[in-house]
Design a protein around this motif. Structure first.
Motif: not given
Length: 133
Positions: A22-42
Protein backbone atom coordinates in the motif's frame (compact mmCIF):
# COMPACT_ATOMS: atom_id res chain seq x y z
CA UNK A 1 9.03 -5.07 -38.48
CA UNK A 2 5.31 -5.11 -38.02
CA UNK A 3 3.15 -5.55 -34.92
CA UNK A 4 2.42 -9.10 -36.04
CA UNK A 5 6.15 -9.96 -36.09
CA UNK A 6 6.79 -12.28 -33.12
CA UNK A 7 10.23 -10.75 -32.47
CA UNK A 8 8.89 -7.21 -31.93
CA UNK A 9 9.08 -6.04 -28.34
CA UNK A 10 5.94 -4.08 -27.59
CA UNK A 11 6.47 -3.13 -23.96
CA UNK A 12 9.14 -3.05 -21.28
CA UNK A 13 7.68 -3.92 -17.87
CA UNK A 14 9.73 -3.72 -14.70
CA UNK A 15 8.29 -5.93 -11.94
CA UNK A 16 9.13 -4.96 -8.34
CA UNK A 17 8.16 -6.95 -5.25
CA UNK A 18 6.78 -4.55 -2.63
CA UNK A 19 6.73 -5.76 0.99
CA UNK A 20 4.66 -2.72 2.02
CA UNK A 21 2.38 -2.81 -0.99
CA UNK A 22 0.00 0.00 0.00
CA UNK A 23 2.86 2.41 0.78
CA UNK A 24 4.55 1.60 -2.52
CA UNK A 25 1.31 2.04 -4.49
CA UNK A 26 0.65 5.40 -2.82
CA UNK A 27 4.22 6.53 -3.52
CA UNK A 28 4.26 5.70 -7.22
CA UNK A 29 0.61 6.63 -7.91
CA UNK A 30 -0.05 9.60 -5.64
CA UNK A 31 3.40 11.13 -5.09
CA UNK A 32 5.15 10.36 -8.40
CA UNK A 33 1.93 10.65 -10.40
CA UNK A 34 1.99 7.44 -12.41
CA UNK A 35 -1.43 6.49 -13.75
CA UNK A 36 -2.87 3.11 -12.90
CA UNK A 37 -3.25 1.00 -16.03
CA UNK A 38 -4.60 -2.16 -14.37
CA UNK A 39 -4.96 -3.81 -10.98
CA UNK A 40 -5.69 -7.40 -10.06
CA UNK A 41 -6.44 -9.34 -6.86
CA UNK A 42 -6.68 -13.09 -6.30
CA UNK A 43 -8.39 -15.25 -3.69
CA UNK A 44 -5.56 -14.91 -1.17
CA UNK A 45 -3.64 -11.75 -0.44
CA UNK A 46 -2.24 -11.57 -3.99
CA UNK A 47 -2.35 -8.04 -5.42
CA UNK A 48 -0.68 -6.30 -8.31
CA UNK A 49 -0.96 -2.81 -9.79
CA UNK A 50 0.43 -1.96 -13.22
CA UNK A 51 1.32 1.69 -13.79
CA UNK A 52 1.74 3.52 -17.07
CA UNK A 53 5.17 5.10 -16.90
CA UNK A 54 5.29 6.54 -20.41
CA UNK A 55 7.96 5.57 -22.91
CA UNK A 56 10.37 2.85 -21.78
CA UNK A 57 14.02 2.45 -22.63
CA UNK A 58 16.63 -0.06 -21.53
CA UNK A 59 19.97 1.47 -20.56
CA UNK A 60 22.93 -0.87 -20.24
CA UNK A 61 26.07 0.44 -18.53
CA UNK A 62 29.35 -1.27 -17.82
CA UNK A 63 30.62 -1.23 -14.19
CA UNK A 64 32.89 1.77 -14.78
CA UNK A 65 30.04 3.83 -16.26
CA UNK A 66 27.72 2.83 -13.39
CA UNK A 67 30.31 3.98 -10.84
CA UNK A 68 30.77 7.26 -12.72
CA UNK A 69 27.00 7.86 -12.79
CA UNK A 70 26.77 7.07 -9.07
CA UNK A 71 29.57 9.59 -8.39
CA UNK A 72 28.11 12.36 -10.57
CA UNK A 73 24.44 11.86 -9.85
CA UNK A 74 24.45 10.66 -6.25
CA UNK A 75 27.69 11.79 -4.67
CA UNK A 76 28.99 8.25 -4.67
CA UNK A 77 25.89 6.57 -3.21
CA UNK A 78 26.25 3.21 -4.89
CA UNK A 79 23.15 1.95 -6.66
CA UNK A 80 22.16 -1.65 -7.06
CA UNK A 81 22.53 -3.37 -10.41
CA UNK A 82 19.06 -2.09 -11.32
CA UNK A 83 17.97 1.52 -10.82
CA UNK A 84 14.78 3.14 -12.11
CA UNK A 85 15.00 6.54 -13.79
CA UNK A 86 12.07 8.81 -14.58
CA UNK A 87 12.24 11.80 -16.92
CA UNK A 88 10.19 14.55 -15.28
CA UNK A 89 9.32 18.20 -15.86
CA UNK A 90 10.70 19.56 -12.57
CA UNK A 91 13.33 17.48 -10.79
CA UNK A 92 13.69 19.82 -7.82
CA UNK A 93 9.98 20.11 -7.04
CA UNK A 94 9.31 16.40 -7.50
CA UNK A 95 12.32 15.48 -5.34
CA UNK A 96 10.81 17.51 -2.50
CA UNK A 97 7.37 16.00 -3.12
CA UNK A 98 8.71 12.44 -3.08
CA UNK A 99 10.73 13.12 0.08
CA UNK A 100 7.51 14.30 1.74
CA UNK A 101 5.89 11.05 0.59
CA UNK A 102 8.50 8.88 2.30
CA UNK A 103 11.47 8.61 -0.04
CA UNK A 104 14.96 9.18 1.34
CA UNK A 105 16.85 11.75 -0.71
CA UNK A 106 20.28 10.31 -1.43
CA UNK A 107 21.38 13.21 -3.61
CA UNK A 108 19.77 16.60 -4.15
CA UNK A 109 19.23 17.79 -7.73
CA UNK A 110 22.52 18.41 -9.48
CA UNK A 111 23.54 19.31 -13.03
CA UNK A 112 25.30 16.39 -14.68
CA UNK A 113 28.02 16.46 -17.34
CA UNK A 114 25.35 15.41 -19.83
CA UNK A 115 23.42 18.62 -18.99
CA UNK A 116 20.45 17.17 -17.15
CA UNK A 117 19.24 17.97 -13.65
CA UNK A 118 19.28 14.69 -11.71
CA UNK A 119 18.44 13.63 -8.17
CA UNK A 120 18.62 10.22 -6.50
CA UNK A 121 16.15 8.78 -3.99
CA UNK A 122 15.63 5.56 -2.08
CA UNK A 123 11.97 4.82 -2.73
CA UNK A 124 9.53 2.38 -1.13
CA UNK A 125 9.70 -1.14 -2.55
CA UNK A 126 13.29 -1.21 -3.47
CA UNK A 127 15.18 0.15 -6.39
CA UNK A 128 16.81 3.53 -6.15
CA UNK A 129 15.05 6.14 -8.25
CA UNK A 130 16.69 8.79 -10.40
CA UNK A 131 14.69 11.82 -11.45
CA UNK A 132 16.04 13.68 -14.45
CA UNK A 133 15.00 16.61 -16.62
Amino acid sequence: MTDSDNSTVRQLRLVVEAEDFDTAVAFYRDALGLSEQAAFEADGDERVVIFDAGRATLELANPAQKRMIDDVEAGGHESDRIRVAFEVNDTAALTDQLASAGADVLAEPTITPWKSLNSRLAAPAGPQVTLFQ
